[in-house]
Scaffold this motif. Structure first.
Motif, PDB file in Angstrom:
ATOM      1  N   SER A  87      40.078  36.578  42.760  1.00  0.00           N
ATOM      2  CA  SER A  87      41.421  35.826  43.977  1.00  0.00           C
ATOM      3  C   SER A  87      40.662  36.739  45.279  1.00  0.00           C
ATOM      4  O   SER A  87      41.372  37.255  45.955  1.00  0.00           O
ATOM      5  CB  SER A  87      43.042  36.458  43.852  1.00  0.00           C
ATOM      6  OG  SER A  87      42.596  36.407  42.265  1.00  0.00           O
ATOM      7  N   THR A  88      39.171  36.303  45.921  1.00  0.00           N
ATOM      8  CA  THR A  88      38.912  36.696  47.006  1.00  0.00           C
ATOM      9  C   THR A  88      38.403  35.558  47.481  1.00  0.00           C
ATOM     10  O   THR A  88      38.236  34.749  46.848  1.00  0.00           O
ATOM     11  CB  THR A  88      37.765  37.651  46.809  1.00  0.00           C
ATOM     12  OG1 THR A  88      36.417  37.461  46.149  1.00  0.00           O
ATOM     13  CG2 THR A  88      38.421  38.838  45.929  1.00  0.00           C
ATOM     14  N   THR A  89      38.363  35.259  48.736  1.00  0.00           N
ATOM     15  CA  THR A  89      37.321  33.901  49.906  1.00  0.00           C
ATOM     16  C   THR A  89      36.473  34.667  49.220  1.00  0.00           C
ATOM     17  O   THR A  89      35.412  32.764  49.290  1.00  0.00           O
ATOM     18  CB  THR A  89      37.183  34.856  51.285  1.00  0.00           C
ATOM     19  OG1 THR A  89      36.814  35.700  51.822  1.00  0.00           O
ATOM     20  CG2 THR A  89      38.510  34.982  51.480  1.00  0.00           C
ATOM     21  N   TYR A  90      35.566  35.425  48.539  1.00  0.00           N
ATOM     22  CA  TYR A  90      33.893  34.930  47.922  1.00  0.00           C
ATOM     23  C   TYR A  90      34.106  33.846  46.671  1.00  0.00           C
ATOM     24  O   TYR A  90      33.407  33.286  46.885  1.00  0.00           O
ATOM     25  CB  TYR A  90      33.345  36.610  47.863  1.00  0.00           C
ATOM     26  CG  TYR A  90      32.919  36.871  48.836  1.00  0.00           C
ATOM     27  CD1 TYR A  90      32.128  36.246  50.009  1.00  0.00           C
ATOM     28  CD2 TYR A  90      34.046  38.101  48.978  1.00  0.00           C
ATOM     29  CE1 TYR A  90      32.071  37.414  51.101  1.00  0.00           C
ATOM     30  CE2 TYR A  90      33.917  38.611  50.362  1.00  0.00           C
ATOM     31  CZ  TYR A  90      32.803  38.800  51.071  1.00  0.00           C
ATOM     32  OH  TYR A  90      32.444  38.741  52.163  1.00  0.00           O
ATOM     33  N   GLN A  91      35.199  34.575  46.204  1.00  0.00           N
ATOM     34  CA  GLN A  91      35.715  33.392  44.560  1.00  0.00           C
ATOM     35  C   GLN A  91      36.222  31.472  44.964  1.00  0.00           C
ATOM     36  O   GLN A  91      35.664  30.605  44.308  1.00  0.00           O
ATOM     37  CB  GLN A  91      36.652  33.976  43.849  1.00  0.00           C
ATOM     38  CG  GLN A  91      36.568  33.226  42.217  1.00  0.00           C
ATOM     39  CD  GLN A  91      37.935  32.012  42.527  1.00  0.00           C
ATOM     40  OE1 GLN A  91      38.973  32.060  43.118  1.00  0.00           O
ATOM     41  NE2 GLN A  91      37.068  31.791  41.566  1.00  0.00           N
ATOM     42  N   LYS A  92      37.058  31.735  46.200  1.00  0.00           N
ATOM     43  CA  LYS A  92      37.047  30.887  46.344  1.00  0.00           C
ATOM     44  C   LYS A  92      35.763  29.546  47.339  1.00  0.00           C
ATOM     45  O   LYS A  92      36.339  28.881  47.092  1.00  0.00           O
ATOM     46  CB  LYS A  92      38.540  30.789  47.670  1.00  0.00           C
ATOM     47  CG  LYS A  92      39.386  31.268  47.058  1.00  0.00           C
ATOM     48  CD  LYS A  92      41.157  31.501  48.287  1.00  0.00           C
ATOM     49  CE  LYS A  92      41.827  32.008  47.383  1.00  0.00           C
ATOM     50  NZ  LYS A  92      42.992  32.851  48.275  1.00  0.00           N
ATOM     51  N   ALA A  93      35.252  30.521  47.975  1.00  0.00           N
ATOM     52  CA  ALA A  93      33.896  29.933  48.198  1.00  0.00           C
ATOM     53  C   ALA A  93      33.081  29.803  47.710  1.00  0.00           C
ATOM     54  O   ALA A  93      32.660  28.117  47.584  1.00  0.00           O
ATOM     55  CB  ALA A  93      33.408  30.983  49.592  1.00  0.00           C
TER      56      ALA A  93
END
Length: 271
Positions: free
Chosen positions: A239-245
């Motif tokens: 649930s972070t922008t890193y995971q989404k990236a």
């Protein structure tokens, strides 16, 4: 089973042994015979022989997990994975050909100050096609002001980042890189970079809205193609922008179908 097969089987189970240890463990004697066998195996590309910390030549099976063993502690520190799960990882989660696996990790909100006005070192752009390289450089320039990037003093990314993950894993990552393991850092100020890459100081977590659509995917694909990457292991908080990236990267276009994402429930980047 031949002596050559016996030595190779032992190295797949316990890599990083010198000739004396292999002779003792395998029962192949004299030690000179083990040396000759290991040289033949190296010539066939089945093992590598490298100078160890105590000055003795150590033997490593090319497809052995031990090639990537320095990342064990890094993975455990980041994902809070227990030793039993690390052992399971050898059989499943991280069962891969280490030198043809790309590890992705996040940058850190906590950073050190200082550095040098001019710093040399490898750069991710050296591993990209001219087209992708140009796009990444232009995107970095556009993001610089928003990220409050200051490049008056430069330090390698691995030394700049000071979060818990990097405090625990820094030396392990450095050792892994020395063994040819591929690691890229997803960065709020640089998009993606190598652990040794000289960087300035900045104040930004990764935000996909700041970067051109598809750029991170193209950068990782270009790097993967350059180094014939077969597998990917990403260590990013859920649930972070890193995971989404990481999720946004078109792995199929890179010819990679072996992708595992470890997403511990912690906030921020590498903290």
């Amino acid at each position: 089973m031949s002596n050559e097969e016996r030595i190779l089987e032992l190295l797949f189970a316990e890599s990083g042994k010198d000739d004396d240890e292999l002779s003792l463990r395998s029962g192949v004697k004299p030690r000179q015979q083990v040396n000759q066998i290991c040289r033949r195996l190296e010539a066939k590309g089945l093992i590598t022989r490298r100078l160890g910390p105590k000055g003795k030549i150590l033997n490593y099976a090319v497809h052995s997990w031990e090639t990537a063993a320095p990342l064990n502690q890094a993975l455990q520190a980041r994902a809070k994975i227990g030793l039993d799960q690390i052992e399971a990882g050898k059989r499943g989660l991280l069962q891969c050909e280490p030198v043809r696996t790309l590890f992705l990790v996040p940058c850190s909100a906590s950073k050190s100050d200082g550095g040098l006005p001019h710093s040399t070192g490898p750069r991710l752009t050296d591993h990209l096609s001219e087209a992708v390289k140009t796009r990444l450089i232009q995107a970095r320039q556009a993001v610089a002001r928003r990220a409050y990037l200051n490049e008056e003093l430069l330090r390698p990314a691995l030394e700049r980042y000071q979060g818990h993950f990097y405090q625990v894993a820094r030396e392990k990552i450095r050792e892994a890189r020395g063994r040819g393991i591929h690691i890229l850092i997803i960065s709020g100020g640089y998009g993606a970079l190598l652990p040794e890459e000289p960087i300035g100081n900045y104040e930004a977590a990764f935000s996909s809205n700041w970067w051109p659509k598809g750029l991170l995917s193209d950068v990782v694909q270009a790097y993967a193609a350059q180094h014939k990457i077969l597998s990917v292991r990403a260590i990013v908080a859920a649930s972070t922008t890193y995971q989404k990236a990481v999720a946004s990267i078109d792995w199929a276009a890179a010819g990679i179908d072996d992708v595992v994402v470890v997403s511990p429930q912690v906030s921020g980047g590498g903290q």
